[in-house]
Design an enzyme around this catalytic site. Structure first.
Site, PDB file in Angstrom:
ATOM      1  N   GLU A 434       0.787  -1.243   0.000  1.00 14.83           N
ATOM      2  CA  GLU A 434       0.000   0.000   0.000  1.00 14.83           C
ATOM      3  C   GLU A 434       0.819   1.294   0.000  1.00 14.83           C
ATOM      4  O   GLU A 434       0.315   2.338   0.397  1.00 14.83           O
ATOM      5  CB  GLU A 434      -0.986   0.010   1.183  1.00 14.83           C
ATOM      6  CG  GLU A 434      -2.040  -1.085   1.087  1.00 14.83           C
ATOM      7  CD  GLU A 434      -3.112  -1.012   2.170  1.00 14.83           C
ATOM      8  OE1 GLU A 434      -2.918  -0.289   3.170  1.00 14.83           O
ATOM      9  OE2 GLU A 434      -4.137  -1.701   2.018  1.00 14.83           O
ATOM     10  N   GLU A 530      -6.869  -7.902  -0.860  1.00  9.97           N
ATOM     11  CA  GLU A 530      -7.203  -7.488   0.511  1.00  9.97           C
ATOM     12  C   GLU A 530      -8.629  -6.975   0.565  1.00  9.97           C
ATOM     13  O   GLU A 530      -9.040  -6.175  -0.266  1.00  9.97           O
ATOM     14  CB  GLU A 530      -6.281  -6.365   1.014  1.00  9.97           C
ATOM     15  CG  GLU A 530      -5.158  -6.777   1.909  1.00  9.97           C
ATOM     16  CD  GLU A 530      -4.573  -5.586   2.671  1.00  9.97           C
ATOM     17  OE1 GLU A 530      -5.350  -4.737   3.173  1.00  9.97           O
ATOM     18  OE2 GLU A 530      -3.334  -5.496   2.765  1.00  9.97           O
TER      19      GLU A 530
END
Length: 823
Positions: A434, A530
């Site tokens: 991320e 995710e």
């Protein structure tokens, strides 16, 4: 000659001929102390300062009560470790003696007999030092002096002319989760967290050995063994591969040799539920003058893995082709399974991976804020057919790009990929978690008032690390068949439409964005790496949060302290209010919170699998926990199955039925991961809560291999005359060898008009029971200190279900959703 004498003879012969030996200094008597103080305490190696302080009763267990707050002072102190060990005159006669620390956390100075040998600055690296000239016959003193990571990190941060998010953690090469996460405590450790070894060797030894798979067919596997050899002088040596000798003239210093190896009629390493994860043992030995100088044992698997990204009418594909066939990925994300990694055992690694296998998973993503896991983790994945998406250890922040940092990272990457690359489970190397999204989407530029030059520097540093240094280091150290690199997960943030049409996606509109679970039906990307929702741990693990016998209450400060998301309870309550009645009773609340989590993930996983082949992978967040906590995990810290893990097992079955509701129809999908088509019969029945069939249909059909297909639809008008709050749809398919069914409910759980079920428990044996009911029993929950083979399940009227127990129970308590309606 008897067996004892024979064993002794060979043992002595091996000692005479052996040119390499190793001592584990971890087993010596270690001591530690705060650098400000004089008193020493016993220490364990491998270990951490928190564990040593606990063992010496200096601090309470940080996992219990609100003790985490009481131990924060530890991270700001410097700590020292030492041991004394003896070396014999015979040992000192070896040509080379190396001291190896397999893991030091993190900033340390290593001293041997008062002399500084090395300064360290990376938890993820191995530190190997030639020490023959520093050792003496008799007693030797080994010291490791650790500097506070916080203080060292702040000093590094001062060198950057602007503020970096998550400072100082992003400046230190250390497990990032230790600084606190929304599922984990802040426990910033120091210590000797892996083994310490002293090795003695003569003439030559192996360095890294890697196996390259040149060509793989049904008839033959063509391999190349690449071995590094460090030689004391230029001489001829023999390398044996599975006892077959090869002669080499080696130069003094570092040598790289290459030896071909063929395996006829190879058995492939197959992912879970595709076949056996077959493995091969390779023994490689280094020999001189009929003496074995050094041995290495490798265990490899033969398989091919490709990441396929091809443009199509909707964007670009993202799927894994394994052994030549597209594999639909089913799995989860892994975080460190303990805040104190040294106390993880091989047994716990094996247990957790086997639970993933039992839930029909075939991939685990090792998240980038933790650690490069212990060899036992990858061994367990190899043996259970679980592919590994391996993040490098960078997560959710910006990282520097100065030359010293880059060189440190380069050595880290080199060491880790050389350690791990022979594992057949490794499918992909990913640069970070991320960080691309953090730079683009998280608003740090505005928060920290960056100038245009600051922002440009951050992007330049990002590209240096993740688009240049890491992929270049992989190319230098990996064989071509192991080099699949993905710079950042996700590739595009969840607020952008492209995140659902290409690359991998982290979709957090549910939970963070507080969108309804049904949004999963619309927000399905090419590969969902995710997504998740929180649920409470089991009652047993909840009680483990307390040092005494708790009076469980949602307002208890201990319960609150073990919820790390700042809005966690608020979000859970908001979603629970939408779908369930919120119970006042703690046990029922715990139960419903687990049902809520499982319900959300069921909707998500089914949506992803229905979208096959547009979507070719679903990895929910997360498998496990690092301490007792309210989190996104499906297995709690003690390894107990939450409702989510039971649901994941059902949703990940090789074949599933899924019902998708539209404005006018209920669309029935059959999804199969099987590798061959099946002829089936199928149908659907509308029943009321008592089991009376109100409507039915039948169809002859086929189940297509490795596909998701809409098999039929039911018009909503068919059910216009029925009260659907008192009914459910059972959809099924079957043939002579298998049966699959799905219950679909038309209203949210809170709106079901349930009848009190009369649920009976009959003991079959000490470890098997039979559950039966007269009317629909929704979400039957079995309570007890044992593992139930199934739990949180629906039981149809006038049916029974047999459940196996991992250990006997005197009494099985249970409840169902009906019980929560009575609060």
């Amino acid at each position: 000659m008897n067996r004892t004498i024979l064993f002794a003879f060979f043992f002595i012969q091996n000692l005479i001929s052996a040119q390499f030996s190793e001592r584990n200094l971890s087993s010596e008597k270690w001591q530690f102390k705060n650098s400000k103080e004089n008193g020493w305490f016993p220490a364990k190696v491998p270990g951490t300062v928190h564990l040593d302080l606990m063992n010496n009763k200096v601090i309470p267990d940080p996992f219990k009560d609100e003790n985490e707050k009481k131990v924060q002072w530890i991270e700001n102190e410097d700590w020292e470790y030492q041991t004394r060990f003896t070396v014999s005159s015979k040992e000192l006669k070896n040509q080379n003696i190396d001291l190896a620390f397999n893991g030091l956390d993190t900033f340390s100075e290593i001293y041997l007999n008062g002399r500084l040998l090395k300064k360290t600055d990376n938890m993820f690296r191995k530190w190997e030092i030639p020490v023959k000239s520093h050792l003496k016959t008799g007693e030797n003193l080994l010291q490791v002096k650790f500097k506070s990571t916080i203080i060292a990190g702040k000093q590094l941060a001062q060198k950057v002319p602007f503020t970096m998010p998550e400072s100082p953690r992003s400046f230190v090469r250390k497990a990032q989760y230790q600084f606190g996460w929304d599922w984990g405590p802040r426990l910033v450790t120091v210590g000797i967290w892996k083994d310490v070894k002293l090795s003695f060797w003569n003439n030559a030894r192996f360095g890294n050995v890697k196996v390259e798979q040149k060509k793989l067919t049904k008839e033959k596997a063509d391999l190349n063994i690449h071995a590094e050899i460090i030689a004391e002088k230029e001489e001829e040596y023999i390398v044996l591969i599975n006892s077959r000798p090869f002669n080499f003239q080696l130069k003094k210093g570092n040598n790289t040799i290459q030896i071909p190896l063929a395996i006829l009629n190879p058995k492939l390493w197959q992912p879970n539920e595709w076949g056996n994860p077959d493995m091969y043992d390779i023994k490689i030995s280094l020999q001189k003058d009929s003496k074995i100088l050094y041995d290495k044992n490798l265990r490899i698997g033969l398989r091919t893995v490709e990441l396929v990204q091809e443009k199509d009418s909707k964007g670009k594909s993202f799927y894994f082709k394994v052994n030549g066939y597209p594999l639909y990925i089913k799995g989860t994300n892994w975080i460190p399974a303990d805040s104190f990694s040294p106390r993880m055992t091989g047994e716990k690694y094996q247990y957790l991976i086997k639970q993933a296998k039992e839930a029909h998973m075939n991939m685990i993503r090792v998240w980038g804020g933790g650690i490069y896991e212990n060899d036992e983790f990858y061994k367990a994945c190899d043996e259970n057919g679980i592919l590994v998406w391996q993040d490098f250890m960078f997560a959710g922040s910006f990282y520097p790009g100065d030359e010293e940092f880059l060189q440190n990272v380069k050595e880290e990457i080199k060491e880790q990929v050389n350690r791990l690359q022979n594992h057949p489970s490794i499918a992909l190397w990913c640069g970070n978690n991320e960080i691309d999204e953090a730079i683009v989407n998280w608003g740090y530029q505005k928060q920290f008032n960056y100038s245009k030059d600051d922002s440009l520097q951050i992007w330049k540093d990002y590209r240096k690390v993740f688009h240049e240094l890491i992929p270049n280091t992989l190319k230098e150290n990996l064989t071509a068949d192991k080099n699949i690199y993905w710079p950042s997960s996700p590739s595009i943030g969840w607020g952008h439409k492209e995140s659902l049409t290409e690359g991998d996606s982290h979709y957090w509109g549910v939970w963070w964005g507080e969108q309804p679970f049904e949004m999963y039906n619309e927000k399905t990307g090419r590969f969902m790496s995710e997504y998740g929702f929180q649920g409470m741990p089991t009652l047993e693990t909840t009680k483990a949060m307390f040092s005494g016998n708790p009076d469980l209450n949602l307002q208890d400060p201990v319960i609150k302290a073990h919820q790390k998301h700042p809005r966690g309870w608020q979000i859970i309550d908001e979603y629970m209010k939408r779908d369930y009645k919120i119970p006042a009773d703690f046990v029922k609340y715990n139960y419903v919170s687990q049902l809520l989590q499982a319900r959300g993930m069921k909707i998500a996983i089914e949506a992803h699998r229905r979208a096959m082949p547009y979507n070719m992978g679903t990895l929910y967040w997360q498998l496990n926990d690092c301490w007792p906590v309210v989190s996104w995990s499906s297995l709690d810290y003690l390894g107990n199955w939450k409702a989510l893990h039971y649901e994941a097992k059902r949703s990940f079955e090789p074949t599933i039925i899924s019902v998708a509701e539209t404005d006018k129809t209920y669309d029935i999908y059959f999804v199969s991961d099987l590798q061959s088509d099946l002829g089936i019969g199928s149908g659907a029945e509308l029943s009321d809560i008592n089991g009376k069939i109100l409507w039915s249909m039948e169809a002859a059909d086929h189940l297509k291999a490795n596909a998701s297909e809409k098999h039929f639809e039911i018009k909503k008008s068919e059910f216009a005359g029925f009260d659907l709050s008192k009914a459910f749809l059972r959809v099924y398919f079957d043939n002579d060898s298998m049966k699959q069914e799905k219950l679909f409910f038309f209203v949210k759980p809170k709106d079901l008009k349930l009848i009190k079920p009369n649920i009976l428990v009959r003991k079959i044996s000490s470890t098997e029971i039979e559950i039966s009911t007269d009317v629909l029993a929704k979400d039957v929950y079995l309570l007890g200190d044992t593992h139930f083979s199934d739990n949180f399940f629906d039981l149809l009227p006038r049916t029974s279900k047999r459940i196996k127990l991992s250990k006997p129970l005197e009494k099985v308590e249970l409840m169902s959703l009906w019980n929560t309606m009575m609060d």
